[in-house]
Design an enzyme around this catalytic site. Structure first.
Site, PDB file in Angstrom:
ATOM      1  N   LYS A   1       0.823  -1.263   0.235  1.00  0.00           N
ATOM      2  CA  LYS A   1      -0.052   0.171  -0.010  1.00  0.00           C
ATOM      3  C   LYS A   1       0.537   0.925  -0.155  1.00  0.00           C
ATOM      4  O   LYS A   1       1.621   1.804   0.932  1.00  0.00           O
ATOM      5  CB  LYS A   1      -0.858  -0.345   1.374  1.00  0.00           C
ATOM      6  CG  LYS A   1      -1.594   1.057   1.236  1.00  0.00           C
ATOM      7  CD  LYS A   1      -2.598   1.088   2.333  1.00  0.00           C
ATOM      8  CE  LYS A   1      -3.903   2.259   2.570  1.00  0.00           C
ATOM      9  NZ  LYS A   1      -4.923   1.927   3.685  1.00  0.00           N
TER      10      LYS A   1
ATOM     11  N   LYS B   1      -2.269  -1.317  -3.676  1.00  0.00           N
ATOM     12  CA  LYS B   1      -3.054  -0.432  -3.528  1.00  0.00           C
ATOM     13  C   LYS B   1      -1.938   0.982  -3.704  1.00  0.00           C
ATOM     14  O   LYS B   1      -1.213   1.029  -2.693  1.00  0.00           O
ATOM     15  CB  LYS B   1      -3.209  -0.245  -2.749  1.00  0.00           C
ATOM     16  CG  LYS B   1      -4.420   0.363  -2.574  1.00  0.00           C
ATOM     17  CD  LYS B   1      -5.206   0.324  -1.169  1.00  0.00           C
ATOM     18  CE  LYS B   1      -6.031   2.150  -1.071  1.00  0.00           C
ATOM     19  NZ  LYS B   1      -7.173   2.036   0.637  1.00  0.00           N
TER      20      LYS B   1
END
Length: 330
Positions: free
Chosen positions: A202, A255
């Site tokens: 992330k 992400k």
């Protein structure tokens, strides 16, 4: 022999001339079952409030979310990813409401499990939506995140989701050791069937802005660059993924998606586990804005972007376009 002369025998266009030929030879395909729909939950009844920075995306009370789940099932979408959005007076320094057995997400899990058992239910496990300071866990006296205290609370949160009937817990706070802590807690509480989808990779991305509006989760001070990944780093993603796999996760996530297709491909080539990608709020809103300005065709640009994520190696895609894309795919 001129290799650019069609008489040489090499003419790739022959395989593109007929629509049936193109369909037959297509290397990658999008299906409704590839998609997971994020759902923002709020308290109340009959609430369906559009998010200003994400046109077409709404905050839902549980009864409204159940209608959304019905639409997802009808279209063949595989699952939902749940986020709780609280009023300010419900937040505290630790996000303790997030592991309340009668909390918003827990009640939503039970309702969806009862009404739509065919849907995969994933619950985001983090604290930025639940803390008064907007950071992803407990803070120490100096304002830095206390990972040990945060891990204990993640265990409480994960167990509460499991007891409500969740299928998968998705820790998103980039807390070192989070997968191991959650796995140990779930197993000790006799929930070995609950999976873990780790936000293993992330990035500290500029594309999260609309989400922070949607979830009311912007940090009150500072930023999250101390625990989310530097967008300049690629090799670091392998270390993050490897650690979470060693700790026992069942799936890994990258992400955002569109600016990190190389990372998705890298992980796909090095990992036997399912790799998911999150087409985040900024990606959604960017396409919406361009389409509303008449600069892009929404359907074709969304499907192309999703296909690019799939082609990079994602097994499934978390996207706010899940219902629309499923409709477009027929």
């Amino acid at each position: 022999m001129n290799p650019f002369n069609p008489s040489s025998g090499h003419e790739p266009r022959r395989l593109r001339r007929h629509p049936a030929m193109r369909r037959m030879l297509r290397e990658h395909h999008l299906r409704a079952t590839d998609f997971i729909l994020p759902v923002f939950l709020v308290e109340g009844e009959g609430v369906r409030t559009e998010i200003s920075s994400m046109p077409g995306v709404f905050r839902h009370s549980i009864d409204s979310a159940l209608q959304l789940c019905a639409e997802a099932v009808a279209r063949g979408v595989s699952g939902v990813l749940l986020f709780g959005v609280l009023e300010e007076h419900c937040k505290d320094a630790t996000g303790s409401v997030s592991w309340d057995a009668e909390g918003l997400v827990q009640r939503a899990i039970r309702a969806i499990r009862s009404g739509y058992p065919q849907l995969l239910i994933i619950a985001d496990a983090c604290f930025c939506e639940y803390t008064a300071h907007g950071h992803c866990g407990v803070l120490d006296a100096g304002g830095d995140r206390d990972d040990y205290a945060t891990l204990e609370n993640l265990q409480r949160q994960a167990i509460s989701y499991a007891e409500a009937g969740v299928d998968v817990v998705a820790p998103s706070g980039m807390v070192d050791g989070m997968v191991m802590a959650i796995r140990e807690a779930l197993d000790a509480a006799r929930h070995p069937q609950v999976g873990i989808l780790s936000y293993a990779v992330k990035y500290a991305s500029a594309f999260y802005g609309p989400f922070r509006d949607a979830a009311d989760s912007a940090p009150q001070f500072g930023d999250r660059k101390g625990y989310q990944m530097d967008p300049a780093n690629r090799r670091e993603a392998f270390r993050e993924m490897a650690l979470d796999i060693q700790e026992g996760c069942d799936m890994v996530m990258v992400k955002p998606a569109m600016a990190y297709l190389d990372v998705i491909r890298d992980l796909r080539e090095r990992c036997d586990l399912p790799v998911l990608a999150y087409q985040v709020s900024g990606e959604y809103s960017m396409l919406q804005a361009a389409a509303r300005a008449g600069w892009l065709d929404l359907q074709s640009s969304v499907l192309e972007s999703l296909l690019g994520i799939k082609r990079a190696g994602a097994d499934a895609i978390i996207t706010y376009y899940a219902l629309a894309a499923a409709d477009w795919l027929g």
